[in-house]
Design a protein around this motif. Structure first.
Motif, PDB file in Angstrom:
ATOM      1  N   LYS A  61       3.905   7.374  -7.950  1.00  0.00           N
ATOM      2  CA  LYS A  61       4.799   7.362  -6.794  1.00  0.00           C
ATOM      3  C   LYS A  61       5.346   5.962  -6.555  1.00  0.00           C
ATOM      4  N   TYR A  85       4.467   1.464  -7.602  1.00  0.00           N
ATOM      5  CA  TYR A  85       3.616   0.489  -8.291  1.00  0.00           C
ATOM      6  C   TYR A  85       3.946  -0.904  -7.777  1.00  0.00           C
ATOM      7  N   LYS A 124      -0.859  -2.361  -9.920  1.00  0.00           N
ATOM      8  CA  LYS A 124      -1.475  -1.345  -9.066  1.00  0.00           C
ATOM      9  C   LYS A 124      -0.513  -0.162  -8.993  1.00  0.00           C
ATOM     10  N   THR A 150       0.156   3.689  -7.431  1.00  0.00           N
ATOM     11  CA  THR A 150      -0.221   4.707  -6.454  1.00  0.00           C
ATOM     12  C   THR A 150       0.361   6.033  -6.929  1.00  0.00           C
ATOM     13  N   GLU A 160       1.052  10.304  -6.774  1.00  0.00           N
ATOM     14  CA  GLU A 160       1.495  11.229  -5.742  1.00  0.00           C
ATOM     15  C   GLU A 160       0.331  11.865  -4.977  1.00  0.00           C
ATOM     16  N   GLY A 169      -2.251  10.370  -4.033  1.00  0.00           N
ATOM     17  CA  GLY A 169      -2.897   9.337  -3.233  1.00  0.00           C
ATOM     18  C   GLY A 169      -3.866   8.465  -3.997  1.00  0.00           C
ATOM     19  N   THR A 170      -4.179   8.826  -5.216  1.00  0.00           N
ATOM     20  CA  THR A 170      -5.074   8.025  -6.048  1.00  0.00           C
ATOM     21  C   THR A 170      -4.426   6.685  -6.363  1.00  0.00           C
ATOM     22  N   VAL A 171      -5.231   5.628  -6.334  1.00  0.00           N
ATOM     23  CA  VAL A 171      -4.754   4.284  -6.689  1.00  0.00           C
ATOM     24  C   VAL A 171      -5.451   3.893  -7.982  1.00  0.00           C
ATOM     25  N   TYR A 225      -5.518   0.819 -11.257  1.00  0.00           N
ATOM     26  CA  TYR A 225      -5.174  -0.537 -11.655  1.00  0.00           C
ATOM     27  C   TYR A 225      -5.184  -0.633 -13.170  1.00  0.00           C
TER      28      TYR A 225
END
Length: 112
Positions: free
Chosen positions: A90, A92, A100, A102, A104, A106-108, A110
């Motif tokens: 979604k 970065y 980083k 993100t 869609e 909600g997971t983040v 790296y």
């Protein structure tokens, strides 16, 4: 090593004619008739790459790329959490030492 696996699985396109072919008979007497398999346009794929000091194009099918990444992920993380096929990025952010992302859902995540 992902790079070597991709090179082994891919097809180098610089050693063949590239272009667009017609898949069916089309045309008329005035404009010309094309039979299925006729070249509509041909183009050079190797000369532009070499002139720009780039390697020739290597084509790898998307499912093959995904499988190579999954196999690499299994070597790194036995829970298989490092590769997500069904998640879209979604947003970065770029940092000095990493990126980083993100997703869609909600997971983040790296990466470097």
């Amino acid at each position: 090593d992902i790079f070597n696996a991709l090179c082994d699985a891919g097809t180098l396109t610089a050693d063949r004619v590239s272009g667009l072919k017609i898949g069916y008979r089309r045309g008329n007497k005035l404009a010309g008739i094309y039979d299925a398999g006729d070249w509509l346009v041909r183009f050079d794929t190797v000369r532009p790459a070499l002139e720009a000091n780039l390697p020739p194009t290597l084509v790898v099918d998307r499912p093959v790329i995904q499988q190579i990444l999954l196999n690499q992920g299994k070597l790194v993380d036995h829970d298989y959490n490092c590769v997500r096929i069904a998640s879209r990025v979604k947003a970065y952010q770029e940092y000095d030492d990493c990126i980083k992302a993100t997703l869609e859902d909600g997971t983040v995540a790296y990466g470097d």
